[in-house]
Structures are given as structure tokens and as C-alpha cells.
Design a protein around this motif. Structure first.
Motif, PDB file in Angstrom:
ATOM      1  N   ARG A 119       0.850  -1.225  -0.073  1.00 44.12           N
ATOM      2  CA  ARG A 119       0.004   0.072  -0.121  1.00 44.12           C
ATOM      3  C   ARG A 119       0.914   1.258   0.142  1.00 44.12           C
ATOM      4  NH1 ARG A 119      -3.708   2.870   3.887  1.00 44.12           N
ATOM      5  NH2 ARG A 119      -2.783   1.698   5.659  1.00 44.12           N
ATOM      6  N   TRP A 120       1.995   1.269   0.596  1.00 40.96           N
ATOM      7  CA  TRP A 120       2.734   2.276   0.776  1.00 40.96           C
ATOM      8  C   TRP A 120       3.925   2.430  -0.291  1.00 40.96           C
ATOM      9  CZ3 TRP A 120       3.430   2.693   6.746  1.00 40.96           C
ATOM     10  CH2 TRP A 120       2.344   3.227   7.399  1.00 40.96           C
ATOM     11  N   GLY A 121       3.730   1.504  -1.183  1.00 45.57           N
ATOM     12  CA  GLY A 121       4.515   1.642  -2.338  1.00 45.57           C
ATOM     13  C   GLY A 121       6.226   1.221  -2.327  1.00 45.57           C
ATOM     14  N   ILE A 122       6.230   0.529  -0.975  1.00 43.12           N
ATOM     15  CA  ILE A 122       7.775   0.197  -0.827  1.00 43.12           C
ATOM     16  C   ILE A 122       8.036  -1.170  -1.483  1.00 43.12           C
ATOM     17  CG2 ILE A 122       9.162  -0.919   1.142  1.00 43.12           C
ATOM     18  CD1 ILE A 122       7.862   0.837   3.031  1.00 43.12           C
ATOM     19  N   LYS A 123       7.103  -2.323  -1.471  1.00 39.96           N
ATOM     20  CA  LYS A 123       7.073  -3.094  -2.376  1.00 39.96           C
ATOM     21  C   LYS A 123       5.970  -3.155  -3.275  1.00 39.96           C
ATOM     22  CE  LYS A 123       7.388  -7.352  -0.838  1.00 39.96           C
ATOM     23  NZ  LYS A 123       7.546  -8.471   0.042  1.00 39.96           N
ATOM     24  N   THR A 124       6.037  -3.602  -4.690  1.00 43.05           N
ATOM     25  CA  THR A 124       4.909  -3.411  -5.758  1.00 43.05           C
ATOM     26  C   THR A 124       4.393  -4.593  -6.295  1.00 43.05           C
ATOM     27  OG1 THR A 124       6.586  -3.003  -7.530  1.00 43.05           O
ATOM     28  CG2 THR A 124       5.540  -1.151  -6.363  1.00 43.05           C
ATOM     29  N   ARG A 125       5.014  -5.791  -5.711  1.00 44.25           N
ATOM     30  CA  ARG A 125       4.744  -7.089  -6.039  1.00 44.25           C
ATOM     31  C   ARG A 125       5.240  -8.142  -4.637  1.00 44.25           C
ATOM     32  NH1 ARG A 125       7.399  -8.956 -11.356  1.00 44.25           N
ATOM     33  NH2 ARG A 125       5.360 -10.130 -11.691  1.00 44.25           N
ATOM     34  N   THR A 126       4.128  -9.092  -4.864  1.00 46.67           N
ATOM     35  CA  THR A 126       4.217 -10.235  -3.807  1.00 46.67           C
ATOM     36  C   THR A 126       5.420 -11.032  -4.148  1.00 46.67           C
ATOM     37  OG1 THR A 126       2.687 -11.839  -4.610  1.00 46.67           O
ATOM     38  CG2 THR A 126       1.768 -10.067  -3.648  1.00 46.67           C
ATOM     39  N   ASN A 127       5.911 -11.927  -2.718  1.00 44.62           N
ATOM     40  CA  ASN A 127       6.957 -12.788  -2.733  1.00 44.62           C
ATOM     41  C   ASN A 127       6.585 -14.029  -3.920  1.00 44.62           C
ATOM     42  OD1 ASN A 127       7.781 -11.265  -0.685  1.00 44.62           O
ATOM     43  ND2 ASN A 127       7.536 -12.485   1.037  1.00 44.62           N
ATOM     44  N   ASP A 128       5.444 -14.362  -3.782  1.00 46.91           N
ATOM     45  CA  ASP A 128       4.972 -15.619  -4.378  1.00 46.91           C
ATOM     46  C   ASP A 128       4.981 -15.137  -5.923  1.00 46.91           C
ATOM     47  OD1 ASP A 128       4.767 -17.451  -2.492  1.00 46.91           O
ATOM     48  OD2 ASP A 128       2.488 -17.006  -2.167  1.00 46.91           O
ATOM     49  N   GLU A 129       4.575 -14.067  -6.383  1.00 42.80           N
ATOM     50  CA  GLU A 129       4.503 -13.749  -7.532  1.00 42.80           C
ATOM     51  C   GLU A 129       5.960 -13.538  -8.317  1.00 42.80           C
ATOM     52  OE1 GLU A 129       1.073 -10.296  -7.107  1.00 42.80           O
ATOM     53  OE2 GLU A 129       2.816  -9.496  -8.012  1.00 42.80           O
ATOM     54  N   LEU A 130       6.895 -12.855  -7.481  1.00 42.90           N
ATOM     55  CA  LEU A 130       8.327 -12.724  -7.899  1.00 42.90           C
ATOM     56  C   LEU A 130       8.968 -14.297  -8.040  1.00 42.90           C
ATOM     57  CD1 LEU A 130       9.536  -9.837  -6.012  1.00 42.90           C
ATOM     58  CD2 LEU A 130       9.256  -9.953  -8.269  1.00 42.90           C
ATOM     59  N   ARG A 131       8.565 -15.183  -7.010  1.00 41.76           N
ATOM     60  CA  ARG A 131       9.143 -16.490  -6.963  1.00 41.76           C
ATOM     61  C   ARG A 131       8.668 -17.207  -8.444  1.00 41.76           C
ATOM     62  NH1 ARG A 131       9.667 -17.744  -1.614  1.00 41.76           N
ATOM     63  NH2 ARG A 131       7.412 -17.694  -1.345  1.00 41.76           N
ATOM     64  N   GLN A 132       7.295 -17.123  -8.667  1.00 45.70           N
ATOM     65  CA  GLN A 132       6.680 -17.677  -9.578  1.00 45.70           C
ATOM     66  C   GLN A 132       7.223 -17.387 -11.054  1.00 45.70           C
ATOM     67  OE1 GLN A 132       4.283 -20.385  -9.320  1.00 45.70           O
ATOM     68  NE2 GLN A 132       5.254 -20.836 -11.508  1.00 45.70           N
ATOM     69  N   GLU A 133       7.430 -16.098 -11.171  1.00 44.60           N
ATOM     70  CA  GLU A 133       8.000 -15.389 -12.418  1.00 44.60           C
ATOM     71  C   GLU A 133       9.376 -15.953 -12.602  1.00 44.60           C
ATOM     72  OE1 GLU A 133       7.112 -11.296 -13.362  1.00 44.60           O
ATOM     73  OE2 GLU A 133       9.364 -11.246 -13.246  1.00 44.60           O
ATOM     74  N   PHE A 134      10.242 -15.956 -11.442  1.00 47.39           N
ATOM     75  CA  PHE A 134      11.471 -16.835 -11.529  1.00 47.39           C
ATOM     76  C   PHE A 134      11.537 -18.280 -11.884  1.00 47.39           C
ATOM     77  CE2 PHE A 134      15.066 -18.831  -9.282  1.00 47.39           C
ATOM     78  CZ  PHE A 134      16.207 -18.000  -9.719  1.00 47.39           C
ATOM     79  N   VAL A 135      10.758 -19.009 -11.248  1.00 45.28           N
ATOM     80  CA  VAL A 135      10.698 -20.372 -11.653  1.00 45.28           C
ATOM     81  C   VAL A 135      10.159 -20.557 -13.334  1.00 45.28           C
ATOM     82  CG1 VAL A 135       9.549 -22.470 -11.227  1.00 45.28           C
ATOM     83  CG2 VAL A 135      10.352 -21.234  -9.333  1.00 45.28           C
ATOM     84  N   ASN A 136       9.356 -19.816 -13.526  1.00 42.71           N
ATOM     85  CA  ASN A 136       8.962 -19.952 -15.080  1.00 42.71           C
ATOM     86  C   ASN A 136       9.876 -19.317 -16.038  1.00 42.71           C
ATOM     87  OD1 ASN A 136       6.392 -20.585 -14.096  1.00 42.71           O
ATOM     88  ND2 ASN A 136       5.398 -18.487 -14.515  1.00 42.71           N
ATOM     89  N   GLU A 137      11.006 -18.530 -15.546  1.00 45.65           N
ATOM     90  CA  GLU A 137      11.888 -18.071 -16.375  1.00 45.65           C
ATOM     91  C   GLU A 137      13.317 -19.079 -16.535  1.00 45.65           C
ATOM     92  OE1 GLU A 137      11.194 -13.540 -15.891  1.00 45.65           O
ATOM     93  OE2 GLU A 137      13.242 -14.115 -15.505  1.00 45.65           O
ATOM     94  N   LEU A 138      13.263 -19.594 -15.262  1.00 50.50           N
ATOM     95  CA  LEU A 138      14.539 -20.652 -15.093  1.00 50.50           C
ATOM     96  C   LEU A 138      14.414 -22.017 -15.700  1.00 50.50           C
ATOM     97  CD1 LEU A 138      17.622 -20.394 -13.714  1.00 50.50           C
ATOM     98  CD2 LEU A 138      16.091 -18.393 -13.377  1.00 50.50           C
TER      99      LEU A 138
END
Lengths: 187, 312
Positions: free
Chosen positions: B213-232
Motif C-alpha cells: 500500500r505504501w509503495g515500498i514493495k509493488t509485487r508479492t513474494n509468491d508472484e516474484l518467485r513464480q516468475e523466476f521459476v517460469n524463466e529458469l
């Protein structure tokens, strides 16, 4: 164990300003700690110029900088009333601004210089002389407080970074290598 | 202006995509969250020098040695960018360094695993730095100006870290059976610790909603992890390397590679100090700090003499 009281590593903070090429403005790239200005320039070179391009560095003790955001200026105009000491002589101030919200690795940019008797007076003058649509941050820096890297050290301090091409992502062909492997591998 | 009005103005600024800068009003919780995140991030860069740093003197050739030296130097610089970003929030670098040396500070638990052979540097570069870049690319959009700027600078530099590792993995994968075995072994050991780098699952990550909400993070842990796995996964499979996850499967509907359960008990064990190298890492940091003491003292003595006009 080093306790907080020893002041073992907490040297004064210096803000660093990098000029990429002659004629381009100095921009604030960040800060370093150093016991003196000479070390601040050397630390600044190690921390901020591991890659090209740099022609000149300025280091300024952070405590000598008058820094104000637009929000601070709007919230409190008390600085306008800071009296000018009767014996204050005019001196040169360098004026820096942040004028964009675009993502960037740099902060404020040098926009020009003016003479004033105090930093507050310089800020007041700068708001007129360097008016811009959006100024989000002002930095007022007395020119006398700036430590400047030696012109004759450009070769030894900054040029070697140009030869270290292996620090650049373009030196690696992993993208085309993978494309080639995927093309030739039966799935 | 009332605190509620200030908070409203603050949240409106973030919603407009403005950066919060040192000197601007911010909620105390925002400041505390940022100090926590940025200082842990800084410590991770500093401790992160150790697993690879140990291999500089054992590089297989001069090019690899220069590359690794440059990478480790970069991590030292990244630690400094981040300590300085945190300092703008009212904590001193010395307080943060003391917390690290006294074992009170957290850092990325992935650095508490050992680097057993040269192929580990290859896998670390591609996977660990690759995962860090995912997180840092998100943080470059952070609402706090100094953290965002540090991240933009770091991302620009990390890109070479990831590529030099990937280049080595490709070379190993195309090498002799023994070389392929070396890199597969390194992949087996680093795969799960790398997935843990993205942090707890969203269902258990209590800080996340407010950070977003405060714009410190803009995406969640699971979103980033999934994107990483999909690329690797497709890349590793093109190199004929096996992902050490028997439950890994492709889900047609979502287009995701679904990974098996992550061992969060292991994660917590390592965070609590019981990983394979926690003690060794802290010992090495303390040793480096003590070994550098005479240099700091000499620099200070020189500065004091200069100040007193005793330097000619």
C-alpha cells in the motif's frame, strides 16, 4: 566488540557529485563516509566510479549543505526569516535541483551558481533565478566547501574503468548462446 | 496539519507515483519498515561477498579472476549505497555495522550455505543474483527516493553478475561429463535456498499488504518467485540440467511451472543461526573488521594532523 561509543567507523558524511564529461552538469550520485575530503574523493571514486563515465568528482561535507524538499518549504516558511548576520560577506553558492519523478540512480543536478550572504538568502534568490515548473528538492552548496578531484588525475582515477569491459553486461553473449542452444536442441 | 491529514497527503503522493525524499513527512511505521528492509539488504550485500570471495585466489584463469574480483567489489559498493540510503532515515552506519558484528542483525539466509567448488560461483551468479535482481527491479520502483535510487544503480550493475554466472553454467553444461556433474551438483544444492530468497509465502507474509500500500514493495513474494521459476526451468532444461524438484510440473491453464513444497523449517533454522555457515560468516566479518582497524586509525590520525596543519 566495538560499541556505539567508540565512533570507530562513523566518520563525517560527504555527498558526491559526478560529472560524466566536460561541460555536463555535476549530479549527486550518493554519499560516502571519510575522515577528510581527500579520502572522501578516493572513497567516492571506489564506490561510484567502478564503471565509466567520469571526468570530475566533487565531495562536500553533508553538514554544509542546505537541503529542502518542496514539501518542507510548503510546510514551514520560517527559513525566510532567518536573519542575515550584519558581518556576513557575499559568497558563491552552487544551486542543485531535483525536477523529475522519473526513476533514476541520481538525485539533484547542478543548475547554476549565485552570490548570497547566507544559504537561506541563496535559496530565496535561487527560487526566482532558477524557477522551474516542478522543483521537488533544492540543495544549496557553498562553493568554498566543495573539494574537487584534480584535473591531472583524470587518467589515473577514472580512465581505467573504460578498459574493464567485463564489468558490462554487453560483454556477455548469454542471450544469443541460449537461443542457439534452444534452436539446435531437439525437444 | 493533523496527523490524519498528513497521512492522507502522504498516501496521495504515493498513489500519484511521487517519491518520498529525506525531509518529507512520513509515518513512523514507514520509516521503521524501511530501516528494517534497507539495513537487512545492506548486510546481505556485505555478507554476500564472503561465499564467492573465498574463491578469488582459486579462479581457474585470469579472466575469471578479474570478473569475480569485480563482482565482489560491486557487492561491497552495493552495501555502501544501502547503508547510506538507510542513514537518511535517522540510523547511523555504525549502529547497523555493530548490529551485524554482534549477531543481532538479519541478512539473506542464502549466504549461510557453503560454496564447495568453482561451479557454485556459476550457479550463484545465475540463480542467486538472478533472484536478487527480480526483487531489486521491483524495489527500484519503491516510493522512498534514496532506496529507489540505490536499487536502480544496483540493478544496472547486477546484470553483469547474473550474466557471468550464466555464461559459466552454459560452459559447464557443454563440457565433459565430470563438468556437467559438477554444475548439476551445485544446482542441486542452491535451487531451494534460492527459492527461499523471495521470502515467506504470501499467506504468511504479514508485512506485505502494508508494504505494498505504501509503495515500498509493488509485487508479492509468491508472484516474484513464480516468475523466476517460469524463466529458469525452460533454460535449465535446454541445457539438459535437472531441477531438483520431483514434483515440478507445467500447468497448462496458468502457464506456470508449479514447484513442490519449500522446506520452511530449514529456512527458519538457517535464519535462527543454525545454517551450515552462520558462525563462519560472522567470524569472517568480525575478523575483517579487526584486520582493518589499523587502517581506520591511520586514516583518522592523518585527517587530524591535516586539520591541525601538521601535514606538509
Amino acid at each position: 566488540m566495538s560499541g556505539n561509543s567508540t565512533r570507530d567507523t562513523q566518520w563525517p558524511r560527504f555527498e558526491l557529485f559526478q560529472q560524466e564529461q566536460p561541460g555536463k552538469p555535476h549530479v549527486n550520485v550518493g554519499s560516502v563516509h571519510a575522515p577528510d575530503g581527500e579520502m572522501a574523493l578516493l572513497n567516492g571514486r571506489d564506490v561510484f566510479v567502478r564503471r565509466p563515465e567520469c571526468h570530475n568528482l566533487w565531495a562536500v561535507p553533508a553538514r554544509q549543505i542546505l537541503a529542502r524538499t518542496a514539501m518542507e518549504l510548503a510546510a514551514d516558511d520560517g527559513w525566510l526569516d532567518v536573519p542575515v548576520p550584519p558581518d556576513a560577506a557575499p559568497q558563491l553558492y552552487r544551486i542543485f535541483q531535483k525536477t523529475t519523478q522519473r526513476r533514476s540512480m541520481n538525485y539533484v543536478t547542478h543548475v547554476g551558481d549565485l552570490e548570497a550572504r547566507t544559504a537561506e538568502e541563496a535559496l530565496k534568490l535561487a527560487q526566482r533565478r532558477f524557477a522551474a515548473a516542478d522543483v521537488f528538492v533544492w540543495w544549496i552548496v557553498p562553493a568554498a566547501a566543495i573539494l574537487v578531484s584534480d584535473e591531472d588525475q583524470v587518467e589515473s582515477l577514472f580512465r581505467p574503468a573504460r578498459d574493464k569491459t567485463y564489468r558490462q553486461p554487453q560483454a556477455y553473449r548469454t542471450l544469443s548462446q541460449m537461443q542457439e542452444i534452444k534452436r539446435t536442441t531437439p525437444t | 496539519m493533523s496527523e490524519a491529514a498528513q497521512l492522507q497527503q502522504f498516501e496521495e503522493r504515493i498513489a500519484r507515483g511521487e517519491k518520498i525524499e529525506p525531509g518529507d513527512w512520513m509515518p513512523e511505521k514507514y520509516r521503521q519498515q524501511l530501516i528494517r528492509m534497507i539495513s537487512q539488504h545492506a548486510h546481505s550485500e556485505i555478507v554476500g561477498m564472503l561465499p564467492e570471495g573465498a574463491w578469488i585466489t582459486r579462479a581457474p584463469n585470469l579472466r575469471r579472476k578479474m570478473v569475480l574480483l569485480a563482482k565482489v567489489q560491486d557487492e561491497a559498493g552495493h552495501g555502501q549505497y544501502l547503508y547510506h540510503a538507510a542513514e537518511t532515515l535517522g540510523i547511523s552506519r555504525e549502529e547497523m555495522i555493530d548490529a551485524l558484528l554482534e549477531g543481532r542483525a538479519k541478512y539473506a539466509s542464502v549466504f549461510n550455505y557453503p560454496t564447495l567448488n568453482w561451479a557454485d560461483n556459476a550457479i550463484i551468479g545465475w540463480l542467486v543474483d538472478g533472484a536478487a535482481i527480480k526483487n531489486q527491479t521491483m524495489l527500484a520502483r519503491c516510493s522512498y527516493g534514496p532506496y529507489s535510487r540505490a536499487m536502480v544503480r544496483i540493478c544496472a550493475e547486477e546484470s553483469f553478475h547474473m550474466k557471468q554466472g550464466k555464461e559459466m553454467v552454459i560452459q559447464y553444461a557443454q563440457g565433459t561429463p565430470l563438468q556437467r556433474q559438477m554444475v548439476q551438483d551445485a544446482l542441486n544444492r542452491w535451487w531451494w535456498p534460492t527459492l527461499m530468497m523471495f521470502g515467506l509465502p504470501d499467506s504468511e507474509s504479514y508485512n506485505s499488504p502494508q508494504l505494498i500500500r505504501w509503495g515500498i514493495k509493488t509485487r508479492t513474494n509468491d508472484e516474484l518467485r513464480q516468475e523466476f521459476v517460469n524463466e529458469l526451468v525452460p533454460e535449465l532444461s535446454a541445457l539438459d540440467l535437472a531441477v531438483p524438484d520431483p514434483e515440478l510440473r507445467y500447468d497448462e491453464e496458468s502457464g506456470n511451472w508449479i514447484y513442490g513444497p519449500i522446506d520452511w523449517d530449514e529456512f527458519w533454522q538457517v535464519v535462527k543461526g543454525n545454517g551450515p555457515c552462520n558462525e563462519e560468516r560472522l567470524r569472517a566479518r568480525r575478523q575483517a573488521h579487526e584486520d582493518g582497524r589499523w587502517v581506520r586509525e591511520a586514516m583518522l590520525a592523518y585527517a587530524e594532523k591535516q586539520e591541525a596543519g601538521l601535514v606538509v
